[in-house]
Motif scaffolding. Structure first.
Motif, PDB file in Angstrom:
ATOM      1  N   ARG A  84       0.907  -1.042  -0.024  1.00 50.02           N
ATOM      2  CA  ARG A  84       0.059  -0.022   0.017  1.00 50.02           C
ATOM      3  C   ARG A  84       0.804   1.262  -0.077  1.00 50.02           C
ATOM      4  N   TYR A  85       2.221   1.181   0.238  1.00 49.75           N
ATOM      5  CA  TYR A  85       3.049   2.468   0.553  1.00 49.75           C
ATOM      6  C   TYR A  85       3.578   2.612  -0.915  1.00 49.75           C
ATOM      7  N   ASN A  86       2.938   4.003  -1.451  1.00 49.25           N
ATOM      8  CA  ASN A  86       3.443   4.415  -2.684  1.00 49.25           C
ATOM      9  C   ASN A  86       4.056   5.666  -2.593  1.00 49.25           C
ATOM     10  N   THR A  87       4.041   6.338  -3.906  1.00 46.71           N
ATOM     11  CA  THR A  87       4.614   7.830  -3.843  1.00 46.71           C
ATOM     12  C   THR A  87       3.521   8.664  -3.315  1.00 46.71           C
ATOM     13  N   VAL A  88       2.199   8.450  -3.522  1.00 47.99           N
ATOM     14  CA  VAL A  88       1.050   9.126  -2.906  1.00 47.99           C
ATOM     15  C   VAL A  88       1.268   9.474  -1.289  1.00 47.99           C
ATOM     16  N   TYR A  89       1.392   8.088  -0.854  1.00 47.93           N
ATOM     17  CA  TYR A  89       1.254   7.674   0.606  1.00 47.93           C
ATOM     18  C   TYR A  89       2.848   8.791   1.034  1.00 47.93           C
ATOM     19  N   SER A  90       3.758   8.256   0.612  1.00 49.09           N
ATOM     20  CA  SER A  90       5.140   8.945   0.905  1.00 49.09           C
ATOM     21  C   SER A  90       4.885  10.784   0.802  1.00 49.09           C
ATOM     22  N   ARG A  91       4.245  11.145  -0.071  1.00 49.07           N
ATOM     23  CA  ARG A  91       4.294  12.531  -0.278  1.00 49.07           C
ATOM     24  C   ARG A  91       3.244  13.034   0.974  1.00 49.07           C
ATOM     25  N   TYR A  92       2.116  12.515   1.038  1.00 52.91           N
ATOM     26  CA  TYR A  92       1.236  12.618   1.917  1.00 52.91           C
ATOM     27  C   TYR A  92       1.842  12.746   3.408  1.00 52.91           C
ATOM     28  N   TYR A  93       2.602  11.866   3.918  1.00 54.37           N
ATOM     29  CA  TYR A  93       3.161  11.741   5.315  1.00 54.37           C
ATOM     30  C   TYR A  93       4.756  12.432   5.229  1.00 54.37           C
ATOM     31  N   ARG A  94       5.006  13.058   4.077  1.00 48.13           N
ATOM     32  CA  ARG A  94       6.577  13.503   3.768  1.00 48.13           C
ATOM     33  C   ARG A  94       7.503  12.607   4.145  1.00 48.13           C
ATOM     34  N   LEU A  95       7.417  11.580   3.868  1.00 47.97           N
ATOM     35  CA  LEU A  95       8.261  10.404   3.873  1.00 47.97           C
ATOM     36  C   LEU A  95       9.063  10.041   2.786  1.00 47.97           C
ATOM     37  N   PRO A  96      10.178   9.611   2.736  1.00 52.26           N
ATOM     38  CA  PRO A  96      10.761   9.516   1.308  1.00 52.26           C
ATOM     39  C   PRO A  96      10.130   8.251   0.577  1.00 52.26           C
ATOM     40  N   GLU A  97      10.213   8.075  -0.802  1.00 56.09           N
ATOM     41  CA  GLU A  97       9.903   7.207  -1.507  1.00 56.09           C
ATOM     42  C   GLU A  97      10.678   5.896  -1.416  1.00 56.09           C
ATOM     43  N   GLY A  98      10.272   4.870  -1.447  1.00 55.57           N
ATOM     44  CA  GLY A  98      11.057   3.592  -1.244  1.00 55.57           C
ATOM     45  C   GLY A  98      10.021   2.365  -1.063  1.00 55.57           C
ATOM     46  N   ALA A  99      10.487   1.378  -0.410  1.00 54.64           N
ATOM     47  CA  ALA A  99       9.719   0.052  -0.101  1.00 54.64           C
ATOM     48  C   ALA A  99       9.604   0.099   1.409  1.00 54.64           C
ATOM     49  N   PHE A 100       8.283   0.200   1.843  1.00 57.28           N
ATOM     50  CA  PHE A 100       8.126  -0.118   3.105  1.00 57.28           C
ATOM     51  C   PHE A 100       8.080  -1.349   3.807  1.00 57.28           C
ATOM     52  N   VAL A 101       9.057  -1.627   4.606  1.00 55.22           N
ATOM     53  CA  VAL A 101       9.485  -2.719   5.449  1.00 55.22           C
ATOM     54  C   VAL A 101       8.041  -3.374   6.129  1.00 55.22           C
ATOM     55  N   ALA A 102       7.508  -4.526   5.853  1.00 51.31           N
ATOM     56  CA  ALA A 102       6.436  -4.990   6.762  1.00 51.31           C
ATOM     57  C   ALA A 102       6.991  -6.046   7.628  1.00 51.31           C
TER      58      ALA A 102
END
Length: 180
Positions: A84-102
């Motif tokens: 679910r973590y993608n560019t939209v999510y990263s921009r909204y939460y001001r986090l870097p782009e990448g692969a979120f480790v679950a």
């Protein structure tokens, strides 16, 4: 449809290639297998073209599949990602782009260097990770046992570590299993 099939190292061969022929043999005039059909391209009003993997490239892979049950030497990183973590999510939460480790798989190369669930994998070697779907593509550039630097984001900091890639083994594969 008859199409021209191109096999590296061979001249083009006229052959019938249909949907579903991928994986089928390509024969030369003497009846020798010279390739394995891998793709067909055609458009309306245009003669199609097919592509085949040369048999000399495919033979070692086939032998390994018969011998081991899988192709060895593929790199694995030992991580499961939140898709679910993608560019939209990263921009909204001001986090870097990448692969979120679950999840970090126990005993994996990533666990050994301290990667944790919640980290964001940003880079593998020279390759930038924009989202989880980049990871398998990037891993094709590496082999099991090779090393690379990874960069992860954790709690506002970018951390680096050098990992030695694990070998990708099919899920549920146990080399000690034998057929009876």
């Amino acid at each position: 449809d008859s199409v021209h099939v191109w096999v590296k190292g061979e001249s083009s061969i006229d052959a019938n290639v249909y949907s579903g022929n991928s994986g089928g043999p390509v024969y030369d005039e003497a009846g020798n297998v010279v390739g394995i059909v891998s793709a067909k391209y055609s458009t309306e009003g245009m003669e199609g073209i097919g592509f085949a993997i040369p048999v000399n490239d495919a033979s070692p892979i086939i032998a390994e599949l018969v011998d081991k049950g899988y192709v060895s030497g593929k790199a694995a990183i030992g991580l499961k990602f939140d898709e679910r973590y993608n560019t939209v999510y990263s921009r909204y939460y001001r986090l870097p782009e990448g692969a979120f480790v679950a999840e970090v798989y126990p005993g994996s190369c990533s666990e050994e260097v301290g990667v944790k669930a919640g980290d964001i994998l940003m880079q593998i070697g020279e390759y930038t990770v924009k989202d989880y779907s980049d990871v398998p593509v990037i891993l094709r550039h590496f082999a099991a046992g090779e090393t690379a630097e990874i960069r992860i984001f954790r709690e506002g900091a970018i951390l680096a570590a050098t990992i030695e890639f694990d070998e990708a083994v099919p899920y549920g594969f146990d080399e000690n299993d034998t057929e009876t």
